[in-house]
Design a protein around this motif. Structure first.
Motif, PDB file in Angstrom:
ATOM      1  N   SER A   9       0.828  -1.203   0.000  1.00  0.00           N
ATOM      2  CA  SER A   9       0.000   0.000   0.000  1.00  0.00           C
ATOM      3  C   SER A   9       0.863   1.255   0.000  1.00  0.00           C
ATOM      4  O   SER A   9       2.032   1.224   0.343  1.00  0.00           O
ATOM      5  CB  SER A   9      -0.935   0.015   1.216  1.00  0.00           C
ATOM      6  N   VAL A  10       0.227   2.349  -0.400  1.00  0.00           N
ATOM      7  CA  VAL A  10       0.811   3.690  -0.364  1.00  0.00           C
ATOM      8  C   VAL A  10      -0.168   4.567   0.391  1.00  0.00           C
ATOM      9  O   VAL A  10      -1.357   4.595   0.075  1.00  0.00           O
ATOM     10  CB  VAL A  10       1.009   4.253  -1.792  1.00  0.00           C
ATOM     11  N   THR A  11       0.315   5.266   1.414  1.00  0.00           N
ATOM     12  CA  THR A  11      -0.520   6.221   2.130  1.00  0.00           C
ATOM     13  C   THR A  11       0.118   7.592   2.002  1.00  0.00           C
ATOM     14  O   THR A  11       1.317   7.742   2.232  1.00  0.00           O
ATOM     15  CB  THR A  11      -0.671   5.828   3.614  1.00  0.00           C
ATOM     16  N   ASN A  15      -3.316  10.353   5.299  1.00  0.00           N
ATOM     17  CA  ASN A  15      -4.741  10.105   5.063  1.00  0.00           C
ATOM     18  C   ASN A  15      -5.160   8.826   5.775  1.00  0.00           C
ATOM     19  O   ASN A  15      -4.353   7.925   5.994  1.00  0.00           O
ATOM     20  CB  ASN A  15      -5.033  10.011   3.561  1.00  0.00           C
ATOM     21  N   ALA A  16      -6.417   8.736   6.114  1.00  0.00           N
ATOM     22  CA  ALA A  16      -6.920   7.615   6.898  1.00  0.00           C
ATOM     23  C   ALA A  16      -6.811   6.284   6.167  1.00  0.00           C
ATOM     24  O   ALA A  16      -6.659   5.244   6.793  1.00  0.00           O
ATOM     25  CB  ALA A  16      -8.369   7.871   7.294  1.00  0.00           C
ATOM     26  N   SER A  17      -6.889   6.303   4.847  1.00  0.00           N
ATOM     27  CA  SER A  17      -6.827   5.047   4.105  1.00  0.00           C
ATOM     28  C   SER A  17      -5.745   5.118   3.031  1.00  0.00           C
ATOM     29  O   SER A  17      -5.315   6.199   2.626  1.00  0.00           O
ATOM     30  CB  SER A  17      -8.184   4.734   3.474  1.00  0.00           C
ATOM     31  N   ALA A  18      -5.344   3.949   2.591  1.00  0.00           N
ATOM     32  CA  ALA A  18      -4.308   3.848   1.563  1.00  0.00           C
ATOM     33  C   ALA A  18      -4.840   4.340   0.225  1.00  0.00           C
ATOM     34  O   ALA A  18      -6.046   4.363  -0.027  1.00  0.00           O
ATOM     35  CB  ALA A  18      -3.843   2.403   1.444  1.00  0.00           C
ATOM     36  N   MET A  19      -3.923   4.727  -0.646  1.00  0.00           N
ATOM     37  CA  MET A  19      -4.247   5.185  -1.991  1.00  0.00           C
ATOM     38  C   MET A  19      -4.709   3.973  -2.799  1.00  0.00           C
ATOM     39  O   MET A  19      -3.899   3.182  -3.279  1.00  0.00           O
ATOM     40  CB  MET A  19      -3.000   5.833  -2.605  1.00  0.00           C
ATOM     41  N   GLY A  20      -6.020   3.800  -2.922  1.00  0.00           N
ATOM     42  CA  GLY A  20      -6.595   2.597  -3.516  1.00  0.00           C
ATOM     43  C   GLY A  20      -6.292   2.399  -4.984  1.00  0.00           C
ATOM     44  O   GLY A  20      -6.323   1.280  -5.478  1.00  0.00           O
ATOM     45  N   ASN A  21      -5.987   3.467  -5.716  1.00  0.00           N
ATOM     46  CA  ASN A  21      -5.734   3.332  -7.146  1.00  0.00           C
ATOM     47  C   ASN A  21      -4.245   3.256  -7.476  1.00  0.00           C
ATOM     48  O   ASN A  21      -3.877   3.190  -8.635  1.00  0.00           O
ATOM     49  CB  ASN A  21      -6.394   4.485  -7.907  1.00  0.00           C
ATOM     50  N   ALA A  22      -3.386   3.229  -6.464  1.00  0.00           N
ATOM     51  CA  ALA A  22      -1.952   3.057  -6.714  1.00  0.00           C
ATOM     52  C   ALA A  22      -1.726   1.647  -7.242  1.00  0.00           C
ATOM     53  O   ALA A  22      -2.315   0.687  -6.754  1.00  0.00           O
ATOM     54  CB  ALA A  22      -1.151   3.288  -5.437  1.00  0.00           C
ATOM     55  N   LYS A  23      -0.877   1.518  -8.256  1.00  0.00           N
ATOM     56  CA  LYS A  23      -0.645   0.197  -8.830  1.00  0.00           C
ATOM     57  C   LYS A  23       0.822  -0.193  -8.889  1.00  0.00           C
ATOM     58  O   LYS A  23       1.143  -1.344  -9.137  1.00  0.00           O
ATOM     59  CB  LYS A  23      -1.289   0.088 -10.207  1.00  0.00           C
ATOM     60  N   ALA A  24       1.704   0.759  -8.673  1.00  0.00           N
ATOM     61  CA  ALA A  24       3.136   0.452  -8.659  1.00  0.00           C
ATOM     62  C   ALA A  24       3.863   1.554  -7.914  1.00  0.00           C
ATOM     63  O   ALA A  24       3.390   2.690  -7.839  1.00  0.00           O
ATOM     64  CB  ALA A  24       3.677   0.352 -10.087  1.00  0.00           C
ATOM     65  N   ARG A  25       4.988   1.192  -7.354  1.00  0.00           N
ATOM     66  CA  ARG A  25       5.832   2.190  -6.711  1.00  0.00           C
ATOM     67  C   ARG A  25       7.253   1.671  -6.719  1.00  0.00           C
ATOM     68  O   ARG A  25       7.499   0.476  -6.804  1.00  0.00           O
ATOM     69  CB  ARG A  25       5.376   2.489  -5.303  1.00  0.00           C
TER      70      ARG A  25
END
Length: 132
Positions: A9-11, A15-25
């Motif tokens: 995940s990426v936050t 923010n309270a929740s993770a970046m749901g549309n992140a797909k790679a890092r």
């Protein structure tokens, strides 16, 4: 044991929740060295470590109304640092989480006729990166 990438995940900005549309890092951590070779080095190069740095990128499926994209864009255009948490995943949080403050250094948007619109944000850490 292999770690499943899709459970990471990426936050952004706490923010309270993770970046749901992140797909790679990606995350690159490095350390510089300075040459300290002298006549007493017996022909072998010597060095000492100096500054550490970290940088990377986040790629996401573009969401024009996404709060995380807005935070990243505001940090980029406003010239301010933003907090990032990059969690390796197994769904339980039992693998490393990399956290720190970063400057967003760029954004590119890819619009492929045979795909979906994606945004990639590049960042450079400012200060220490913690690994927990």
């Amino acid at each position: 044991m292999a770690i499943k990438g899709h459970e990471g995940s990426v936050t952004v900005a706490g923010n309270a929740s993770a970046m749901g549309n992140a797909k790679a890092r990606s995350l690159d951590i490095s350390q510089e060295t300075t040459d300290t070779t002298d006549f007493g080095s017996s022909g072998w190069k010597e060095s000492v470590t100096t500054l550490k740095s970290w940088s990377g990128s986040i790629t996401a499926i573009f969401d024009a109304s996404g709060a995380d994209e807005a935070d990243l864009q505001t940090a980029l255009t406003g010239g301010s640092a933003i907090n990032l948490d990059l969690q390796l995943g197994d769904g339980t949080g039992s693998y490393d989480k990399y956290s720190g403050s970063a400057n967003i250094t760029g954004q590119s948007v890819t619009n492929d006729v045979n795909g979906i619109v994606e945004a990639t944000f590049t960042f450079e850490g400012t200060g220490a990166l913690t690994i927990a």
